[in-house]
Motif scaffolding. Structure first.
Motif, PDB file in Angstrom:
ATOM      1  N   VAL A 100       0.846  -1.199   0.000  1.00  0.00           N
ATOM      2  CA  VAL A 100       0.000   0.000   0.000  1.00  0.00           C
ATOM      3  C   VAL A 100       0.877   1.243   0.000  1.00  0.00           C
ATOM      4  CG1 VAL A 100      -1.641   1.357   1.355  1.00  0.00           C
ATOM      5  CG2 VAL A 100      -1.993  -1.098   1.088  1.00  0.00           C
ATOM      6  N   THR A 101       1.887   1.253   0.851  1.00  0.00           N
ATOM      7  CA  THR A 101       2.795   2.396   0.924  1.00  0.00           C
ATOM      8  C   THR A 101       3.518   2.599  -0.401  1.00  0.00           C
ATOM      9  OG1 THR A 101       3.106   2.017   3.286  1.00  0.00           O
ATOM     10  CG2 THR A 101       4.745   3.390   2.187  1.00  0.00           C
ATOM     11  N   LEU A 102       3.956   1.527  -1.020  1.00  0.00           N
ATOM     12  CA  LEU A 102       4.635   1.618  -2.313  1.00  0.00           C
ATOM     13  C   LEU A 102       3.703   2.184  -3.387  1.00  0.00           C
ATOM     14  CD1 LEU A 102       7.064   1.024  -4.162  1.00  0.00           C
ATOM     15  CD2 LEU A 102       6.077  -1.258  -4.505  1.00  0.00           C
ATOM     16  N   VAL A 103       2.480   1.687  -3.426  1.00  0.00           N
ATOM     17  CA  VAL A 103       1.517   2.170  -4.416  1.00  0.00           C
ATOM     18  C   VAL A 103       1.208   3.650  -4.189  1.00  0.00           C
ATOM     19  CG1 VAL A 103      -0.856   1.943  -5.235  1.00  0.00           C
ATOM     20  CG2 VAL A 103       0.527  -0.092  -4.884  1.00  0.00           C
ATOM     21  N   LEU A 104       1.029   4.053  -2.941  1.00  0.00           N
ATOM     22  CA  LEU A 104       0.779   5.466  -2.642  1.00  0.00           C
ATOM     23  C   LEU A 104       1.967   6.335  -3.055  1.00  0.00           C
ATOM     24  CD1 LEU A 104      -1.029   5.259   0.802  1.00  0.00           C
ATOM     25  CD2 LEU A 104      -2.027   5.791  -1.426  1.00  0.00           C
ATOM     26  N   THR A 105       3.167   5.847  -2.822  1.00  0.00           N
ATOM     27  CA  THR A 105       4.370   6.583  -3.222  1.00  0.00           C
ATOM     28  C   THR A 105       4.429   6.729  -4.735  1.00  0.00           C
ATOM     29  OG1 THR A 105       5.534   5.759  -1.267  1.00  0.00           O
ATOM     30  CG2 THR A 105       6.887   6.617  -3.069  1.00  0.00           C
ATOM     31  N   LEU A 106       4.119   5.654  -5.452  1.00  0.00           N
ATOM     32  CA  LEU A 106       4.088   5.721  -6.913  1.00  0.00           C
ATOM     33  C   LEU A 106       3.034   6.708  -7.395  1.00  0.00           C
ATOM     34  CD1 LEU A 106       4.459   1.956  -7.878  1.00  0.00           C
ATOM     35  CD2 LEU A 106       6.110   3.781  -8.290  1.00  0.00           C
ATOM     36  N   HIS A 107       1.886   6.702  -6.751  1.00  0.00           N
ATOM     37  CA  HIS A 107       0.807   7.602  -7.134  1.00  0.00           C
ATOM     38  C   HIS A 107       1.215   9.063  -6.924  1.00  0.00           C
ATOM     39  CE1 HIS A 107      -3.606   6.314  -7.764  1.00  0.00           C
ATOM     40  NE2 HIS A 107      -3.268   7.215  -8.664  1.00  0.00           N
TER      41      HIS A 107
ATOM     42  N   LEU B 119      -3.469   2.140 -10.356  1.00  0.00           N
ATOM     43  CA  LEU B 119      -2.814   2.239  -9.049  1.00  0.00           C
ATOM     44  C   LEU B 119      -3.831   2.327  -7.922  1.00  0.00           C
ATOM     45  CD1 LEU B 119       0.160   4.644  -9.861  1.00  0.00           C
ATOM     46  CD2 LEU B 119       0.280   2.205  -9.347  1.00  0.00           C
ATOM     47  N   THR B 120      -4.972   2.929  -8.181  1.00  0.00           N
ATOM     48  CA  THR B 120      -6.040   2.980  -7.182  1.00  0.00           C
ATOM     49  C   THR B 120      -6.586   1.578  -6.938  1.00  0.00           C
ATOM     50  OG1 THR B 120      -6.589   5.244  -7.810  1.00  0.00           O
ATOM     51  CG2 THR B 120      -8.273   4.008  -6.604  1.00  0.00           C
ATOM     52  N   TYR B 121      -6.792   0.827  -8.019  1.00  0.00           N
ATOM     53  CA  TYR B 121      -7.224  -0.566  -7.848  1.00  0.00           C
ATOM     54  C   TYR B 121      -6.198  -1.348  -7.031  1.00  0.00           C
ATOM     55  CZ  TYR B 121     -11.040  -0.307 -11.264  1.00  0.00           C
ATOM     56  OH  TYR B 121     -12.191  -0.005 -11.923  1.00  0.00           O
ATOM     57  N   ALA B 122      -4.926  -1.161  -7.334  1.00  0.00           N
ATOM     58  CA  ALA B 122      -3.872  -1.884  -6.605  1.00  0.00           C
ATOM     59  C   ALA B 122      -3.871  -1.499  -5.123  1.00  0.00           C
ATOM     60  CB  ALA B 122      -2.517  -1.592  -7.242  1.00  0.00           C
TER      61      ALA B 122
ATOM     62  N   HIS C  78      -6.461  -0.389  -3.311  1.00  0.00           N
ATOM     63  CA  HIS C  78      -7.643  -0.966  -2.662  1.00  0.00           C
ATOM     64  C   HIS C  78      -7.469  -2.467  -2.449  1.00  0.00           C
ATOM     65  CE1 HIS C  78     -10.427   2.538  -4.088  1.00  0.00           C
ATOM     66  NE2 HIS C  78      -9.389   2.947  -3.406  1.00  0.00           N
ATOM     67  N   TRP C  79      -6.923  -3.161  -3.435  1.00  0.00           N
ATOM     68  CA  TRP C  79      -6.701  -4.601  -3.310  1.00  0.00           C
ATOM     69  C   TRP C  79      -5.725  -4.891  -2.173  1.00  0.00           C
ATOM     70  CZ3 TRP C  79      -2.214  -7.482  -3.867  1.00  0.00           C
ATOM     71  CH2 TRP C  79      -2.401  -8.861  -3.863  1.00  0.00           C
ATOM     72  N   ALA C  80      -4.618  -4.155  -2.131  1.00  0.00           N
ATOM     73  CA  ALA C  80      -3.614  -4.398  -1.088  1.00  0.00           C
ATOM     74  C   ALA C  80      -4.176  -4.078   0.294  1.00  0.00           C
ATOM     75  CB  ALA C  80      -2.366  -3.559  -1.363  1.00  0.00           C
ATOM     76  N   ARG C  81      -5.010  -3.059   0.391  1.00  0.00           N
ATOM     77  CA  ARG C  81      -5.631  -2.742   1.684  1.00  0.00           C
ATOM     78  C   ARG C  81      -6.541  -3.889   2.136  1.00  0.00           C
ATOM     79  NH1 ARG C  81      -4.885   2.151   3.751  1.00  0.00           N
ATOM     80  NH2 ARG C  81      -4.171   3.827   2.387  1.00  0.00           N
ATOM     81  N   ARG C  82      -7.334  -4.427   1.222  1.00  0.00           N
ATOM     82  CA  ARG C  82      -8.204  -5.559   1.588  1.00  0.00           C
ATOM     83  C   ARG C  82      -7.377  -6.771   1.995  1.00  0.00           C
ATOM     84  NH1 ARG C  82     -10.957  -3.636  -2.869  1.00  0.00           N
ATOM     85  NH2 ARG C  82     -10.169  -5.317  -4.176  1.00  0.00           N
ATOM     86  N   GLN C  83      -6.285  -7.019   1.292  1.00  0.00           N
ATOM     87  CA  GLN C  83      -5.423  -8.157   1.639  1.00  0.00           C
ATOM     88  C   GLN C  83      -4.753  -7.962   2.993  1.00  0.00           C
ATOM     89  OE1 GLN C  83      -5.369 -10.969  -0.192  1.00  0.00           O
ATOM     90  NE2 GLN C  83      -6.870  -9.901  -1.452  1.00  0.00           N
ATOM     91  N   ALA C  84      -4.525  -6.714   3.373  1.00  0.00           N
ATOM     92  CA  ALA C  84      -3.910  -6.411   4.665  1.00  0.00           C
ATOM     93  C   ALA C  84      -4.921  -6.443   5.805  1.00  0.00           C
ATOM     94  CB  ALA C  84      -3.232  -5.043   4.609  1.00  0.00           C
ATOM     95  N   GLY C  85      -6.205  -6.691   5.472  1.00  0.00           N
ATOM     96  CA  GLY C  85      -7.224  -6.775   6.506  1.00  0.00           C
ATOM     97  C   GLY C  85      -7.949  -5.468   6.755  1.00  0.00           C
ATOM     98  N   GLU C  86      -7.631  -4.450   5.997  1.00  0.00           N
ATOM     99  CA  GLU C  86      -8.316  -3.174   6.142  1.00  0.00           C
ATOM    100  C   GLU C  86      -9.569  -3.180   5.276  1.00  0.00           C
ATOM    101  OE1 GLU C  86      -5.777   0.164   5.358  1.00  0.00           O
ATOM    102  OE2 GLU C  86      -4.037  -0.855   6.208  1.00  0.00           O
ATOM    103  N   THR C  87     -10.455  -2.264   5.589  1.00  0.00           N
ATOM    104  CA  THR C  87     -11.626  -2.136   4.728  1.00  0.00           C
ATOM    105  C   THR C  87     -11.210  -1.368   3.482  1.00  0.00           C
ATOM    106  OG1 THR C  87     -12.270  -0.084   5.811  1.00  0.00           O
ATOM    107  CG2 THR C  87     -13.233  -2.117   6.664  1.00  0.00           C
TER     108      THR C  87
ATOM    109  N   VAL D 231     -11.256   1.304   0.685  1.00  0.00           N
ATOM    110  CA  VAL D 231     -11.725   2.688   0.653  1.00  0.00           C
ATOM    111  C   VAL D 231     -12.583   2.883  -0.586  1.00  0.00           C
ATOM    112  CG1 VAL D 231      -9.816   3.640   1.985  1.00  0.00           C
ATOM    113  CG2 VAL D 231      -9.573   3.412  -0.458  1.00  0.00           C
ATOM    114  N   ARG D 232     -13.533   3.764  -0.487  1.00  0.00           N
ATOM    115  CA  ARG D 232     -14.448   3.984  -1.608  1.00  0.00           C
ATOM    116  C   ARG D 232     -14.026   5.166  -2.469  1.00  0.00           C
ATOM    117  NH1 ARG D 232     -18.841   0.772  -1.181  1.00  0.00           N
ATOM    118  NH2 ARG D 232     -19.334  -0.014   0.865  1.00  0.00           N
ATOM    119  N   GLN D 233     -13.096   5.939  -2.004  1.00  0.00           N
ATOM    120  CA  GLN D 233     -12.670   7.111  -2.743  1.00  0.00           C
ATOM    121  C   GLN D 233     -11.440   6.800  -3.580  1.00  0.00           C
ATOM    122  OE1 GLN D 233     -12.065   9.449   0.797  1.00  0.00           O
ATOM    123  NE2 GLN D 233     -13.675  10.865   0.146  1.00  0.00           N
ATOM    124  N   GLY D 234     -11.268   7.602  -4.619  1.00  0.00           N
ATOM    125  CA  GLY D 234     -10.062   7.508  -5.416  1.00  0.00           C
ATOM    126  C   GLY D 234      -8.906   8.200  -4.714  1.00  0.00           C
ATOM    127  N   PHE D 235      -7.749   8.086  -5.311  1.00  0.00           N
ATOM    128  CA  PHE D 235      -6.541   8.638  -4.712  1.00  0.00           C
ATOM    129  C   PHE D 235      -6.643  10.146  -4.517  1.00  0.00           C
ATOM    130  CE2 PHE D 235      -2.349  10.561  -5.198  1.00  0.00           C
ATOM    131  CZ  PHE D 235      -1.656   9.920  -4.193  1.00  0.00           C
TER     132      PHE D 235
END
Length: 132
Positions: free
Chosen positions: A7-14, A57-60, A62-71, A73-77
Motif C-alpha cells: 500500500v505504501t509503495l503504491v501510494l508513493t508511486l501515485h 494504481l487505485t485498484y492496486a 484498494h486490493w492491497a488494503r483488503r489483503q492487509a485486513g483493512e476495509t 476505501v471507496r474514494q479515489g486517490f
C-alpha cells in the motif's frame, strides 16, 4: 505486513506520478528526451479526468488494503489524499485547470529548447550531371 508495505509503495508511486505530471514538462527543459514520457503521463492524466476512469494504481491500493485486513476505501486517490488536503474540494476544477496551464506553459517553454538542441542540418550541394 507485506501488504501494508505494498500500500505504501503504491501510494508513493501515485504521488510520484502526480508530481511528475505537474513538473515533468519543466524537467524536460533539462533532459529533453524525457518529453515523450511526460506526453504519455499528461495524456493518461487527461484521459482519467475526462473519461472518469479509475487509475490502476487505485485498484492496486484498494486490493492491497483488503489483503492487509483493512476495509477497502471507496474514494479515489485524489479524492482521498489531495482534495481537502492540498486544496478545498470546491476548487477541484480550478486545480485541474491550473495543472493544465502549468503543463502547457512547460511545453511552450520546452519547444525553443528542443529546436536549439537539434543539430543543424547540413545543406547538400546539388551536382549537375557531368560535373565533378
Amino acid at each position: 505486513m507485506g501488504y501494508r508495505m505494498l500500500v505504501t509503495l503504491v501510494l508513493t508511486l501515485h504521488f510520484g506520478f502526480l508530481a511528475y505530471l505537474v513538473v515533468g514538462g519543466f524537467l524536460a527543459w533539462r533532459w529533453p528526451r524525457t518529453v515523450w514520457l511526460h506526453l504519455a503521463a499528461a495524456a493518461w492524466g487527461v484521459t482519467v479526468v475526462a473519461a472518469r476512469l479509475v487509475c490502476p494504481l487505485t485498484y492496486a491500493e484498494h486490493w492491497a488494503r483488503r489483503q492487509a485486513g483493512e476495509t477497502g476505501v471507496r474514494q479515489g486517490f485524489i479524492d482521498r489524499y489531495i482534495e481537502g488536503v492540498v486544496y478545498p474540494e470546491r476548487y477541484a476544477v480550478l486545480a485541474q485547470a491550473l495543472v493544465a496551464v502549468l503543463v502547457l506553459v512547460s511545453w511552450v517553454g520546452l519547444f525553443p529548447r528542443l529546436r536549439a538542441a537539434r543539430p543543424p542540418q547540413r545543406r547538400r550541394r546539388l551536382r549537375w550531371r557531368g560535373s565533378r
